[in-house]
Design a protein around this motif. Structure first.
Motif, short mmCIF file in Angstrom:
data_model
loop_
_atom_site.label_atom_id
_atom_site.label_comp_id
_atom_site.label_asym_id
_atom_site.label_seq_id
_atom_site.Cartn_x
_atom_site.Cartn_y
_atom_site.Cartn_z
N MET A 74 46.21 -1.84 -44.18
CA MET A 74 45.08 -2.20 -45.02
C MET A 74 45.50 -3.51 -45.57
O MET A 74 44.64 -4.19 -46.12
N SER A 75 46.54 -3.87 -46.02
CA SER A 75 46.92 -5.03 -46.52
C SER A 75 46.64 -6.35 -45.73
O SER A 75 46.15 -7.29 -46.36
N ARG A 76 47.05 -6.07 -44.28
CA ARG A 76 46.75 -7.13 -43.60
C ARG A 76 45.34 -7.29 -43.14
O ARG A 76 44.66 -8.30 -43.39
N SER A 77 44.48 -6.36 -43.37
CA SER A 77 43.06 -6.07 -43.16
C SER A 77 42.36 -6.85 -44.28
O SER A 77 41.39 -7.86 -44.20
N THR A 78 42.87 -6.55 -45.61
CA THR A 78 42.01 -6.93 -46.84
C THR A 78 42.38 -8.64 -46.89
O THR A 78 41.62 -9.51 -47.30
N THR A 79 43.64 -9.07 -46.42
CA THR A 79 44.00 -10.39 -46.56
C THR A 79 43.09 -11.23 -45.29
O THR A 79 42.62 -12.31 -45.96
N ALA A 80 43.10 -10.84 -44.30
CA ALA A 80 42.20 -11.25 -43.21
C ALA A 80 40.77 -11.22 -43.52
O ALA A 80 40.40 -12.60 -43.46
N MET A 81 40.43 -10.23 -44.18
CA MET A 81 38.93 -10.26 -44.62
C MET A 81 38.60 -11.47 -45.89
O MET A 81 37.63 -12.03 -45.60
N ALA A 82 39.54 -11.26 -46.71
CA ALA A 82 39.45 -12.41 -47.72
C ALA A 82 39.26 -13.69 -47.21
O ALA A 82 38.52 -14.65 -47.87
N SER A 83 40.17 -14.06 -46.30
CA SER A 83 40.27 -15.38 -45.79
C SER A 83 38.91 -15.59 -44.94
O SER A 83 38.33 -16.58 -45.19
N LEU A 84 38.78 -14.61 -44.31
CA LEU A 84 37.41 -14.95 -43.51
C LEU A 84 36.17 -15.13 -44.46
O LEU A 84 35.36 -15.92 -44.15
N ILE A 85 36.01 -14.46 -45.44
CA ILE A 85 34.89 -14.68 -46.37
C ILE A 85 34.83 -15.87 -46.94
O ILE A 85 33.99 -16.56 -47.00
N GLN A 86 35.98 -16.22 -47.32
CA GLN A 86 36.32 -17.49 -48.06
C GLN A 86 35.96 -18.68 -46.99
O GLN A 86 35.01 -19.50 -47.42
N ASP A 87 36.35 -18.51 -45.80
CA ASP A 87 35.95 -19.57 -44.83
C ASP A 87 34.29 -19.72 -44.59
O ASP A 87 33.63 -20.70 -44.59
N LEU A 88 33.98 -18.54 -44.63
CA LEU A 88 32.36 -18.40 -44.34
C LEU A 88 31.56 -18.90 -45.57
O LEU A 88 30.56 -19.75 -45.47
N LEU A 89 32.12 -18.57 -46.67
CA LEU A 89 31.51 -19.35 -48.04
C LEU A 89 31.38 -20.68 -48.18
O LEU A 89 30.64 -21.31 -48.43
N LEU A 90 32.70 -21.20 -47.67
CA LEU A 90 32.81 -22.57 -47.68
C LEU A 90 32.11 -23.35 -46.72
O LEU A 90 31.73 -24.70 -47.00
N ALA A 91 31.71 -22.86 -45.71
CA ALA A 91 31.02 -23.52 -44.66
C ALA A 91 29.38 -23.29 -44.67
O ALA A 91 28.77 -23.70 -44.02
N SER A 92 29.04 -22.37 -45.77
CA SER A 92 27.88 -21.92 -46.14
C SER A 92 27.06 -23.07 -46.83
O SER A 92 27.36 -24.01 -47.25
N GLN A 93 25.56 -22.81 -46.55
CA GLN A 93 24.86 -23.96 -47.14
C GLN A 93 24.25 -23.31 -48.41
O GLN A 93 24.41 -22.19 -48.72
N PRO A 94 23.92 -24.27 -49.34
CA PRO A 94 23.35 -23.58 -50.85
C PRO A 94 22.32 -22.89 -50.52
O PRO A 94 22.29 -21.63 -51.36
N SER A 95 21.39 -22.61 -49.55
CA SER A 95 20.33 -21.75 -49.36
C SER A 95 20.99 -20.50 -49.05
O SER A 95 20.35 -19.25 -49.58
N HIS A 96 22.03 -20.19 -48.24
CA HIS A 96 22.94 -19.12 -48.27
C HIS A 96 23.57 -18.63 -49.53
O HIS A 96 23.38 -17.43 -49.42
N LEU A 97 23.95 -19.17 -50.07
CA LEU A 97 24.61 -18.79 -51.36
C LEU A 97 23.57 -18.29 -52.24
O LEU A 97 23.78 -17.20 -53.04
N ASP A 98 22.43 -19.04 -52.26
CA ASP A 98 21.35 -18.43 -53.45
C ASP A 98 21.05 -17.10 -52.93
O ASP A 98 20.62 -16.11 -53.49
N HIS A 99 20.92 -16.98 -51.64
CA HIS A 99 20.52 -15.56 -50.86
C HIS A 99 21.43 -14.35 -51.27
O HIS A 99 21.01 -13.28 -51.67
N LEU A 100 22.61 -14.99 -51.06
CA LEU A 100 24.12 -14.15 -51.38
C LEU A 100 23.72 -13.79 -52.79
O LEU A 100 23.92 -12.42 -53.33
N THR A 101 23.64 -14.61 -53.72
CA THR A 101 23.54 -14.36 -55.24
C THR A 101 22.20 -13.25 -55.32
O THR A 101 22.59 -12.22 -56.32
N HIS A 102 21.16 -13.64 -54.82
CA HIS A 102 20.19 -12.67 -55.03
C HIS A 102 20.63 -11.14 -54.51
O HIS A 102 20.45 -10.14 -55.31
N CYS A 103 21.28 -11.07 -53.49
CA CYS A 103 21.70 -9.74 -52.75
C CYS A 103 22.64 -9.15 -53.77
O CYS A 103 22.55 -7.73 -53.89
#
Length: 132
Positions: A74-103
């Motif tokens: 669980m520790s490895r999974s949580t760390t890996a998932m947090a890293s993946l989410i961070q990478d995806l957020l950093l690579a996203s466009q403002p419209s993606h972030l707006d959509h996520l904020t709405h969701c």
């Protein structure tokens, strides 16, 4: 190759920081077996002193009974998932972030409804959903 594609590929390849689903399932099932075994052991001693405390601990702190292998996975999974989410957020466009904020805002309302605390906000939201 896009950064998102690289991130997703990296975290889904066997032997990387992210473990594959089969391995993950093995640890989850092992943890569940450990917890169930602890529950059965506690139930067998239900007439002994300390039974109530043992059951309370098992229910309020299930991770302790699941074992070290489960905790490490669980520790490895949580760390890996947090890293993946961070990478995806950093690579996203403002419209993606707006959509996520709405969701996320909608999801927050769903959690408020699950609290079972009646209020006009929750009641009106539940009424709107039933109209769908």
């Amino acid at each position: 190759m896009s950064m998102q594609y690289f991130s997703i590929s990296f975290f889904t390849e066997p032997g990387t920081l992210w473990i594959n689903a089969g391995t993950h399932l093995k640890y989850v099932q092992g943890g569940r077996r450990n917890w169930q075994s602890a529950l059965l052991g506690d139930l067998e001693s239900r007439n002994e002193p300390g039974f109530e405390e043992a059951i309370t601990e098992l229910i309020s702190n299930p991770e302790a009974a699941r074992g070290d292998a489960y905790a490490e996975m669980m520790s490895r999974s949580t760390t890996a998932m947090a890293s993946l989410i961070q990478d995806l957020l950093l690579a996203s466009q403002p419209s993606h972030l707006d959509h996520l904020t709405h969701c996320i805002s909608e999801l927050s309302g769903d959690f408020k409804a699950l609290t079972c605390k009646p209020g006009s906000e929750v009641a009106s939201r539940a009424f709107k959903q039933s109209d769908r």
